[in-house]
Design a protein around this motif. Structure first.
Motif, PDB file in Angstrom:
ATOM      1  N   ASP A   1       1.724  -1.203  71.563  1.00 39.73           N
ATOM      2  CA  ASP A   1       0.503  -1.922  71.172  1.00 39.73           C
ATOM      3  C   ASP A   1      -0.231  -1.242  70.024  1.00 39.73           C
ATOM      4  O   ASP A   1      -1.291  -1.690  69.615  1.00 39.73           O
ATOM      5  CB  ASP A   1      -0.446  -2.056  72.364  1.00 39.73           C
ATOM      6  CG  ASP A   1       0.049  -3.072  73.375  1.00 39.73           C
ATOM      7  OD1 ASP A   1       0.881  -3.925  73.017  1.00 39.73           O
ATOM      8  OD2 ASP A   1      -0.419  -3.022  74.535  1.00 39.73           O
ATOM      9  N   GLY A   2       0.312  -0.113  69.545  1.00 40.14           N
ATOM     10  CA  GLY A   2      -0.278   0.538  68.378  1.00 40.14           C
ATOM     11  C   GLY A   2      -1.132   1.756  68.661  1.00 40.14           C
ATOM     12  O   GLY A   2      -1.719   2.314  67.744  1.00 40.14           O
ATOM     13  N   ALA A   3      -1.205   2.199  69.916  1.00 40.92           N
ATOM     14  CA  ALA A   3      -1.996   3.389  70.242  1.00 40.92           C
ATOM     15  C   ALA A   3      -1.305   4.626  69.679  1.00 40.92           C
ATOM     16  O   ALA A   3      -0.080   4.682  69.594  1.00 40.92           O
ATOM     17  CB  ALA A   3      -2.160   3.529  71.750  1.00 40.92           C
TER      18      ALA A   3
ATOM     19  N   ILE B   1      -4.148   8.291  78.252  1.00 39.91           N
ATOM     20  CA  ILE B   1      -4.341   7.154  79.160  1.00 39.91           C
ATOM     21  C   ILE B   1      -3.243   7.120  80.216  1.00 39.91           C
ATOM     22  O   ILE B   1      -3.518   6.925  81.408  1.00 39.91           O
ATOM     23  CB  ILE B   1      -4.389   5.834  78.370  1.00 39.91           C
ATOM     24  CG1 ILE B   1      -5.649   5.808  77.498  1.00 39.91           C
ATOM     25  CG2 ILE B   1      -4.354   4.629  79.302  1.00 39.91           C
ATOM     26  CD1 ILE B   1      -5.686   4.680  76.485  1.00 39.91           C
ATOM     27  N   ALA B   2      -2.003   7.329  79.807  1.00 38.83           N
ATOM     28  CA  ALA B   2      -0.889   7.302  80.756  1.00 38.83           C
ATOM     29  C   ALA B   2      -1.049   8.391  81.812  1.00 38.83           C
ATOM     30  O   ALA B   2      -0.816   8.157  82.996  1.00 38.83           O
ATOM     31  CB  ALA B   2       0.439   7.462  80.017  1.00 38.83           C
ATOM     32  N   ASN B   3      -1.479   9.574  81.394  1.00 39.78           N
ATOM     33  CA  ASN B   3      -1.647  10.668  82.347  1.00 39.78           C
ATOM     34  C   ASN B   3      -2.838  10.433  83.265  1.00 39.78           C
ATOM     35  O   ASN B   3      -2.775  10.731  84.458  1.00 39.78           O
ATOM     36  CB  ASN B   3      -1.769  12.003  81.624  1.00 39.78           C
ATOM     37  CG  ASN B   3      -0.453  12.435  81.019  1.00 39.78           C
ATOM     38  OD1 ASN B   3       0.601  11.930  81.383  1.00 39.78           O
ATOM     39  ND2 ASN B   3      -0.511  13.368  80.093  1.00 39.78           N
ATOM     40  N   ALA B   4      -3.916   9.898  82.737  1.00 41.43           N
ATOM     41  CA  ALA B   4      -5.082   9.595  83.580  1.00 41.43           C
ATOM     42  C   ALA B   4      -4.716   8.534  84.612  1.00 41.43           C
ATOM     43  O   ALA B   4      -5.099   8.633  85.783  1.00 41.43           O
ATOM     44  CB  ALA B   4      -6.257   9.127  82.717  1.00 41.43           C
TER      45      ALA B   4
ATOM     46  N   TYR C   1       2.801   4.727  78.821  1.00 43.41           N
ATOM     47  CA  TYR C   1       2.818   5.366  77.504  1.00 43.41           C
ATOM     48  C   TYR C   1       3.526   4.481  76.481  1.00 43.41           C
ATOM     49  O   TYR C   1       2.992   4.214  75.401  1.00 43.41           O
ATOM     50  CB  TYR C   1       3.503   6.734  77.598  1.00 43.41           C
ATOM     51  CG  TYR C   1       3.710   7.408  76.264  1.00 43.41           C
ATOM     52  CD1 TYR C   1       2.700   8.180  75.697  1.00 43.41           C
ATOM     53  CD2 TYR C   1       4.909   7.287  75.574  1.00 43.41           C
ATOM     54  CE1 TYR C   1       2.881   8.799  74.469  1.00 43.41           C
ATOM     55  CE2 TYR C   1       5.100   7.899  74.346  1.00 43.41           C
ATOM     56  CZ  TYR C   1       4.084   8.657  73.799  1.00 43.41           C
ATOM     57  OH  TYR C   1       4.266   9.259  72.576  1.00 43.41           O
ATOM     58  N   GLU C   2       4.715   4.019  76.816  1.00 44.05           N
ATOM     59  CA  GLU C   2       5.488   3.197  75.892  1.00 44.05           C
ATOM     60  C   GLU C   2       4.783   1.869  75.592  1.00 44.05           C
ATOM     61  O   GLU C   2       4.785   1.406  74.451  1.00 44.05           O
ATOM     62  CB  GLU C   2       6.895   2.948  76.429  1.00 44.05           C
ATOM     63  CG  GLU C   2       7.770   4.170  76.433  1.00 44.05           C
ATOM     64  CD  GLU C   2       7.991   4.788  75.060  1.00 44.05           C
ATOM     65  OE1 GLU C   2       7.910   4.064  74.041  1.00 44.05           O
ATOM     66  OE2 GLU C   2       8.235   6.000  75.008  1.00 44.05           O
TER      67      GLU C   2
END
Length: 84
Positions: free
Chosen positions: A23-25, A33-36, A17-18
């Motif tokens: 990176d600007g997400a 994305i982090a959870n997936a 996540y961090e």
């Protein structure tokens, strides 16, 4: 360097996540994305998206939080997954 705010318990992979936030997400995209990734839903199916069934694509779209997936065709699901 300022201390980063904890994203909370809903984010399962805080390191990813961090990195994505750095990176600007957006917060939402980074969390999805982090959870997936934490659930093991990323990079485990090496088949091309076109080779998957519509049901498999729908399930992946659901996991990454794509809205409107119920009304999408297989080609639309593929495009939405690639854009996420």
């Amino acid at each position: 360097m300022p201390e980063k705010k904890d994203p909370g318990p809903s984010v399962k992979n805080k390191k990813t996540y961090e990195a994505l936030r750095d990176d600007g997400a957006s917060k939402e995209k980074a969390a999805r994305i982090a959870n997936a990734q934490a659930k093991g839903n990323i990079d485990h199916d090496s088949r091309k998206l076109e080779d998957r069934t519509k049901e498999e694509l729908y399930d992946e779209a659901q996991e990454i939080g794509i809205e409107g997936r119920s009304d999408m065709s297989k080609d639309e699901l593929i495009a939405a997954i690639r854009d996420s």
